[in-house]
Design an enzyme around this catalytic site. Structure first.
Site, PDB file in Angstrom:
ATOM      1  N   TRP A 282     -13.210  46.414  26.295  1.00 26.44           N
ATOM      2  CA  TRP A 282     -12.708  45.810  25.060  1.00 26.44           C
ATOM      3  C   TRP A 282     -12.046  46.899  24.224  1.00 26.44           C
ATOM      4  CZ3 TRP A 282     -15.847  45.397  20.106  1.00 26.44           C
ATOM      5  CH2 TRP A 282     -15.187  44.610  19.153  1.00 26.44           C
ATOM      6  N   ASP A 363     -23.611  45.901  25.413  1.00 24.19           N
ATOM      7  CA  ASP A 363     -22.891  45.036  24.479  1.00 24.19           C
ATOM      8  C   ASP A 363     -22.973  43.619  25.023  1.00 24.19           C
ATOM      9  OD1 ASP A 363     -21.255  43.794  22.683  1.00 24.19           O
ATOM     10  OD2 ASP A 363     -19.487  45.039  23.047  1.00 24.19           O
ATOM     11  N   LYS A 399     -19.201  33.992  20.161  1.00 21.60           N
ATOM     12  CA  LYS A 399     -18.729  33.168  21.280  1.00 21.60           C
ATOM     13  C   LYS A 399     -19.731  32.082  21.655  1.00 21.60           C
ATOM     14  CE  LYS A 399     -15.156  35.985  21.975  1.00 21.60           C
ATOM     15  NZ  LYS A 399     -15.464  37.082  21.040  1.00 21.60           N
TER      16      LYS A 399
END
Length: 556
Positions: A282, A363, A399
């Site tokens: 990311w 993460d 999300k």
């Protein structure tokens, strides 16, 4: 309030900050020491220009108290006297002479320099407008651009930062007028009609909070304790001893959690221990950890020649890393590749990290969203905990709960005992306090309400699984649509990947062609958001991909 205008010929200070306030006090203290008279008042025509902030913040002399009084402290029924100060001493003027009783603190006969280089300009035409005078763009244009102390000159050397890639693409999509434009860039779930989706359980939780008259008070520095406890059980499982072995705080989603974790590691593990991130990762990871002061390095993760995980390269790079390094790992649904290790591969990764005395920083942005099963999506970091590997966990609810704009997340650190936990908690509070003081409460209240209610919790699990199933179906449909479009490439890697994103193998030139010729917006690394595809636009996107990839390779 009644308003009059006066010219104070004796010195005063325009007060716009605590430092300036101290300067004003120093000047008048010097006047008092040398028996200077308080400011004399004589009514004159008001100046043609003056800044509104000075009207509200300038001090005036209180005759009864023989001290400064600020106009901003006046009550509604007080008479406001607007003061204009043509001559203002500097702090240096006061400090130079203050210790010598034989010299005046300020030479009132000499031309005086302004304590703060400030230009005031506001055009008014009546007493009614006077109280609302403000700076205008026309007045700013009158300033000398070469004067570094004017509002137009002071920032002239600030360069323009490069635009954020993701947000820039979203803006370009919004501005596009093509009737078939498609956004397969943004990492947010969309329903079958391409619309943003709010989970029904989220709406139910919000109604419940409304009925309960939820207050809007500040949360503690570490956040809502009930929410944090629920989040830890959601992540680590029911058997984890949260009370004694997990130091956890609420964060500003996953981004904030990574920042807090990075700052904690830089401060207490040391910036001489580099953090290794997967290549690719990311985009924000690298920026965050560099800003924390950590040395960022990369380990091999994805093999473009095979459109698959480069497991051997990953192990070699982690093994070569200096002992005690920090290894960033995507817990599930790797962004941007959608390519995750198998559980057997995870066991090898964890074993290697343990043997090298590394710290694992997981993460977790997609727990439950990747496979549709939140327990399965947590197995990597739960296994690491079971092997006594030191871990940090950045957790996001953007999300999997669809709470993108609520900024809900946590940072947690597994500890040896309750004493360690309390020490770590105290330091995390110390990091948070000057950053944002305390987190927002609405989103965390939603998550807490759902996870604390067995019926809502079960309903949520079904909703999350439904999102994951739709994404999985779109993967299969895209592969089939590409074959129908006439593509001879092997697109099976799209269906093997998992989570919101697919790493197509398209290069930068192909991606730019998709945007310029077909108004299909995506990042230039070939990543597409599967949530942006639906039955309406799928064929159009597949045909466009076939056009830009025909006769070219999708493996580098």
């Amino acid at each position: 309030m009644a308003t009059t205008t006066e010219n104070l010929s004796s010195p005063s200070i325009e007060n716009n900050s605590d430092e300036e306030d101290e300067g004003g006090r120093a000047a008048f203290a010097a006047q008092k020491k040398h028996k200077m008279s308080p400011p004399s008042v004589g009514t004159v025509d008001r100046p043609s220009s003056i800044r509104r902030s000075s009207l509200l913040l300038s001090p005036e002399w209180d005759m009864e108290r023989k001290s400064l009084r600020h106009l901003g402290d006046l009550d509604d029924d007080d008479q406001i006297r607007i003061a204009y100060f043509p001559n203002i001493p500097t702090i240096q003027d006061v400090a130079t002479n203050e210790g010598d009783d034989d010299k005046p603190a300020v030479d009132v006969s000499a031309p005086r320099r302004s304590l703060f280089k400030t230009k005031t300009h506001a055009t008014v035409s009546s007493d009614e407008e006077w109280s609302t005078a403000s700076v205008t763009s026309d007045s700013l244009s009158d300033f000398d651009d070469n004067d570094d102390h004017t509002v137009t000159g002071i920032w002239q050397n600030v360069p323009e930062a490069p635009p954020d890639a993701i947000l820039g693409i979203a803006a370009a999509y919004k501005a596009c007028e093509h009737p078939q434009k498609v956004n397969i860039c943004v990492g947010a779930y969309r329903d079958d009609n391409g619309n943003p989706y709010v989970l029904p359980t989220v709406r139910k939780a919000e109604y419940r909070l409304l009925e309960q008259n939820e207050v809007k008070e500040y949360l503690p520095i570490e956040g809502d304790r009930d929410f944090v406890y629920c989040a830890m059980k959601f992540a680590y499982g029911r058997e984890m001893d949260i009370e004694n072995h997990v130091a956890a705080v609420q964060s500003l989603s996953g981004t904030g959690a990574c920042m807090l974790g990075g700052q904690f590691l830089a401060q207490f593990w040391g910036s001489d221990h580099p953090i290794y991130v997967p290549n690719p990762t990311w985009g924000n990871h690298i920026k965050i950890f560099k800003q924390c002061g950590l040395k960022v390095r990369k380990y091999r993760y994805y093999d473009r020649s095979k459109n698959a995980l480069d497991f051997e390269g990953m192990l070699k790079d982690i093994k070569r890393a200096k002992d005690g390094s920090i290894i960033l790992l995507h817990a599930c649904a790797h962004n941007p590749t959608g390519c995750d290790p198998t559980m057997e591969q995870w066991k090898e990764i964890v074993s290697l990290i343990s043997s090298k005395s590394h710290i694992a920083f997981f993460d977790s942005a997609y727990q439950g969203f990747a496979t549709g099963n939140s327990e399965k999506d947590a197995q990597a970091f739960r296994y690491a905990v079971s092997q006594h590997v030191p871990i940090l966990l950045a957790q996001s609810f953007a999300k999997n709960f669809g709470l993108y704009g609520e900024r809900v997340g946590t940072l947690s650190i597994v500890c040896g005992d309750v004493v360690q936990k309390e020490h770590i908690m105290s330091e995390l509070r110390s990091i948070i306090r000057p950053l944002y003081s305390s987190p927002p409460r609405h989103g965390s209240s939603i998550v807490k309400t759902i996870l604390m209610d067995p019926a809502l919790k079960e309903e949520y699990y079904q909703e999350c699984a439904k999102m994951a199933i739709r994404i999985k179906k779109m993967r299969k449909k895209l592969e089939e649509a590409l074959q129908v479009a006439g593509s001879i490439h092997d697109w099976s890697h799209i269906t093997k990947q998992i989570g919101m994103f697919a790493y197509t193998g398209m290069d930068e030139a192909m991606c730019k062609q998709l945007t310029e010729e077909f108004s299909i917006f995506l990042t230039t690394n070939g990543r597409i958001s599967m949530a942006g595809l639906n039955n309406t636009n799928l064929t159009y996107v597949a045909n466009a991909i076939q056009t830009v990839t025909a006769g070219k390779t999708i493996t580098a």
